[in-house]
Structure formats: structure tokens, C-alpha cells
Design a protein around this motif. Structure first.
Motif, PDB file in Angstrom:
ATOM      1  N   GLU A  57      24.277  75.659 -12.618  1.00 31.69           N
ATOM      2  CA  GLU A  57      24.845  74.616 -13.474  1.00 31.69           C
ATOM      3  C   GLU A  57      24.855  73.248 -12.796  1.00 31.69           C
ATOM      4  OE1 GLU A  57      28.703  75.821 -14.856  1.00 31.69           O
ATOM      5  OE2 GLU A  57      27.945  77.731 -15.602  1.00 31.69           O
ATOM      6  N   LEU A  58      24.594  73.223 -11.503  1.00 32.25           N
ATOM      7  CA  LEU A  58      24.607  71.967 -10.764  1.00 32.25           C
ATOM      8  C   LEU A  58      23.265  71.250 -10.890  1.00 32.25           C
ATOM      9  CD1 LEU A  58      26.280  73.140  -7.421  1.00 32.25           C
ATOM     10  CD2 LEU A  58      27.387  72.076  -9.394  1.00 32.25           C
ATOM     11  N   SER A  59      23.319  69.937 -10.796  1.00 32.73           N
ATOM     12  CA  SER A  59      22.076  69.173 -10.691  1.00 32.73           C
ATOM     13  C   SER A  59      21.466  69.465  -9.324  1.00 32.73           C
ATOM     14  CB  SER A  59      22.358  67.669 -10.827  1.00 32.73           C
ATOM     15  OG  SER A  59      23.043  67.204  -9.672  1.00 32.73           O
ATOM     16  N   ASP A  60      20.236  69.070  -9.118  1.00 31.29           N
ATOM     17  CA  ASP A  60      19.603  69.288  -7.812  1.00 31.29           C
ATOM     18  C   ASP A  60      20.383  68.605  -6.697  1.00 31.29           C
ATOM     19  OD1 ASP A  60      17.647  70.751  -9.105  1.00 31.29           O
ATOM     20  OD2 ASP A  60      16.100  69.213  -8.926  1.00 31.29           O
ATOM     21  N   ASP A  61      20.841  67.388  -6.954  1.00 30.46           N
ATOM     22  CA  ASP A  61      21.597  66.660  -5.925  1.00 30.46           C
ATOM     23  C   ASP A  61      22.937  67.339  -5.637  1.00 30.46           C
ATOM     24  OD1 ASP A  61      19.589  64.786  -5.617  1.00 30.46           O
ATOM     25  OD2 ASP A  61      20.549  63.289  -6.912  1.00 30.46           O
ATOM     26  N   GLU A  62      23.632  67.799  -6.683  1.00 30.28           N
ATOM     27  CA  GLU A  62      24.913  68.494  -6.499  1.00 30.28           C
ATOM     28  C   GLU A  62      24.704  69.806  -5.731  1.00 30.28           C
ATOM     29  OE1 GLU A  62      27.267  67.093 -10.557  1.00 30.28           O
ATOM     30  OE2 GLU A  62      25.806  68.740 -10.650  1.00 30.28           O
ATOM     31  N   ARG A  63      23.663  70.545  -6.105  1.00 29.89           N
ATOM     32  CA  ARG A  63      23.361  71.804  -5.421  1.00 29.89           C
ATOM     33  C   ARG A  63      23.055  71.551  -3.949  1.00 29.89           C
ATOM     34  NH1 ARG A  63      18.209  73.015  -6.969  1.00 29.89           N
ATOM     35  NH2 ARG A  63      17.723  71.725  -5.176  1.00 29.89           N
ATOM     36  N   ASN A  64      22.244  70.542  -3.684  1.00 26.12           N
ATOM     37  CA  ASN A  64      21.893  70.228  -2.296  1.00 26.12           C
ATOM     38  C   ASN A  64      23.115  69.822  -1.492  1.00 26.12           C
ATOM     39  OD1 ASN A  64      19.256  70.839  -2.930  1.00 26.12           O
ATOM     40  ND2 ASN A  64      18.599  68.702  -3.090  1.00 26.12           N
ATOM     41  N   ALA A  65      24.011  69.072  -2.104  1.00 23.23           N
ATOM     42  CA  ALA A  65      25.235  68.658  -1.415  1.00 23.23           C
ATOM     43  C   ALA A  65      26.131  69.865  -1.142  1.00 23.23           C
ATOM     44  CB  ALA A  65      25.981  67.613  -2.247  1.00 23.23           C
ATOM     45  N   PHE A  66      26.232  70.777  -2.111  1.00 25.35           N
ATOM     46  CA  PHE A  66      27.034  71.980  -1.910  1.00 25.35           C
ATOM     47  C   PHE A  66      26.449  72.842  -0.789  1.00 25.35           C
ATOM     48  CE2 PHE A  66      27.949  76.490  -3.036  1.00 25.35           C
ATOM     49  CZ  PHE A  66      29.305  76.478  -2.729  1.00 25.35           C
ATOM     50  N   MET A  67      25.148  73.045  -0.825  1.00 22.65           N
ATOM     51  CA  MET A  67      24.529  73.867   0.209  1.00 22.65           C
ATOM     52  C   MET A  67      24.626  73.198   1.582  1.00 22.65           C
ATOM     53  SD  MET A  67      24.006  76.580  -1.355  1.00 22.65           S
ATOM     54  CE  MET A  67      23.248  77.499  -0.021  1.00 22.65           C
ATOM     55  N   ALA A  68      24.624  71.878   1.608  1.00 21.53           N
ATOM     56  CA  ALA A  68      24.825  71.174   2.876  1.00 21.53           C
ATOM     57  C   ALA A  68      26.230  71.467   3.419  1.00 21.53           C
ATOM     58  CB  ALA A  68      24.613  69.673   2.695  1.00 21.53           C
ATOM     59  N   ASP A  69      27.223  71.538   2.534  1.00 24.59           N
ATOM     60  CA  ASP A  69      28.578  71.892   2.964  1.00 24.59           C
ATOM     61  C   ASP A  69      28.620  73.324   3.501  1.00 24.59           C
ATOM     62  OD1 ASP A  69      29.552  69.393   2.228  1.00 24.59           O
ATOM     63  OD2 ASP A  69      30.579  70.119   0.418  1.00 24.59           O
ATOM     64  N   VAL A  70      27.951  74.244   2.805  1.00 27.97           N
ATOM     65  CA  VAL A  70      27.905  75.639   3.257  1.00 27.97           C
ATOM     66  C   VAL A  70      27.276  75.713   4.644  1.00 27.97           C
ATOM     67  CG1 VAL A  70      26.872  77.912   2.817  1.00 27.97           C
ATOM     68  CG2 VAL A  70      27.890  76.618   0.922  1.00 27.97           C
ATOM     69  N   VAL A  71      26.178  75.021   4.834  1.00 25.14           N
ATOM     70  CA  VAL A  71      25.500  75.031   6.132  1.00 25.14           C
ATOM     71  C   VAL A  71      26.385  74.390   7.210  1.00 25.14           C
ATOM     72  CG1 VAL A  71      23.535  74.082   7.422  1.00 25.14           C
ATOM     73  CG2 VAL A  71      23.180  75.161   5.190  1.00 25.14           C
ATOM     74  N   ARG A  72      27.078  73.348   6.854  1.00 30.49           N
ATOM     75  CA  ARG A  72      27.967  72.687   7.824  1.00 30.49           C
ATOM     76  C   ARG A  72      29.030  73.665   8.330  1.00 30.49           C
ATOM     77  NH1 ARG A  72      31.754  67.463   6.520  1.00 30.49           N
ATOM     78  NH2 ARG A  72      32.567  67.228   8.626  1.00 30.49           N
ATOM     79  N   VAL A  73      29.597  74.445   7.418  1.00 32.89           N
ATOM     80  CA  VAL A  73      30.614  75.422   7.815  1.00 32.89           C
ATOM     81  C   VAL A  73      29.986  76.549   8.637  1.00 32.89           C
ATOM     82  CG1 VAL A  73      32.297  77.127   6.974  1.00 32.89           C
ATOM     83  CG2 VAL A  73      32.165  74.853   5.915  1.00 32.89           C
ATOM     84  N   THR A  74      28.816  77.042   8.231  1.00 27.15           N
ATOM     85  CA  THR A  74      28.205  78.135   9.005  1.00 27.15           C
ATOM     86  C   THR A  74      27.790  77.672  10.397  1.00 27.15           C
ATOM     87  OG1 THR A  74      26.023  77.805   7.985  1.00 27.15           O
ATOM     88  CG2 THR A  74      27.472  79.477   6.998  1.00 27.15           C
ATOM     89  N   ARG A  75      27.384  76.426  10.529  1.00 27.11           N
ATOM     90  CA  ARG A  75      27.069  75.917  11.875  1.00 27.11           C
ATOM     91  C   ARG A  75      28.317  75.873  12.746  1.00 27.11           C
ATOM     92  NH1 ARG A  75      22.800  71.326   9.870  1.00 27.11           N
ATOM     93  NH2 ARG A  75      20.989  72.718   9.846  1.00 27.11           N
ATOM     94  N   ALA A  76      29.429  75.480  12.152  1.00 30.71           N
ATOM     95  CA  ALA A  76      30.694  75.483  12.898  1.00 30.71           C
ATOM     96  C   ALA A  76      31.082  76.909  13.264  1.00 30.71           C
ATOM     97  CB  ALA A  76      31.799  74.811  12.074  1.00 30.71           C
TER      98      ALA A  76
END
Length: 141
Positions: A57-76
């Protein structure tokens, strides 16, 4: 299944949510939580900030921003807990609010090589231990 934001665990930000997990960061488009049940040491969850039922349901930009948050947490998580692997789970059968479960897996740990359990109910920590984990995750973000 689409859920009503008025009945959504994440949108209501209620006692039930706080009994399950501890919010430790507001990210670009999401919120990060540490699970209180710690069978999988360092287990976290990232939930989209708005009530969205599914990733598609997210736009490409929203999806990319969400996945960037997921990756940020997994890197931590990788930096703080050094698991062998982090399993990702996006289950929304009964609670349709976009969120990812992030379960660290360790070679000699529970369910290594298999699917993590949603809530084994076995390992709970002291408030001080949760706080120590949260501080380490925040520093690694």
C-alpha cells in the motif's frame, strides 16, 4: 484482513502494547521496539508510523524509507548483539498494521535453522537489563 486504527495495537499505543514491548526510537517513518520476551536475545520490531495494512500500500518512496528504517535497526542489532543471522517476519494475519519482527538467531540458540516462535514466553529480563539493551541499541543507531 484490514484492521481499524481504533482497534490497532500500534495506533492505540496502549497498555497491551507496552506489556509486550518497549519503544526505544522514532525513526524516519516508523517506530522501533525491543520485545520484552527475549528468547531471541535482542529481538526487536519496527512498525510503520501510520496505519497501513500492507507493504504494497506504500508508494515506492514510502516503502524505501520504511525498509531503510528496518535496515537501520538490524544494523544496530548486528553491532550490539552480533547474531549469526537476523530473521525477518512480516505477519499480519490478525493485526494488519505494517510491522516487521526482527529476531536475531545464534548458532547454539533457540530454533537456529528454523522459524522463530512468535512469543515463546520463556525469557524475561529485569528493567535494568532492558534499559542496558535499549541504551546500546540507541547508541548503535
Amino acid at each position: 484482513m484490514k484492521s481499524d486504527p481504533k482497534e490497532c495495537l500500534y495506533c492505540q499505543n496502549n497498555e497491551t502494547l507496552h506489556n509486550l514491548m518497549i519503544e526505544f526510537a522514532q525513526l524516519g517513518v516508523s517506530r522501533a521496539f525491543l520485545f520484552k520476551e527475549q528468547t531471541y536475545r535482542g529481538r526487536c520490531l519496527v512498525a510503520y508510523k501510520d496505519h497501513v495494512n500492507d507493504l504494497n500500500e506504500l508508494s515506492d518512496d514510502e516503502r524505501n524509507a520504511f525498509m531503510a528504517d528496518v535496515v537501520r535497526v538490524t544494523r544496530a542489532m548486528q553491532k550490539v548483539f552480533n547474531p549469526e543471522k537476523i530473521n525477518y517476519g512480516a505477519y499480519s494475519d490478525k493485526l494488519s498494521h505494517l510491522h516487521f519482527h526482527l529476531a536475531p538467531k545464534y548458532v547454539d540458540g533457540p530454533d537456529y535453522g528454523g522459524t522463530f516462535q512468535m512469543n515463546p514466553g520463556k525469557v524475561y529480563l529485569s528493567d535494568a537489563e532492558y534499559q542496558e539493551m535499549i541504551e546500546a541499541l540507541k547508541a548503535a543507531l
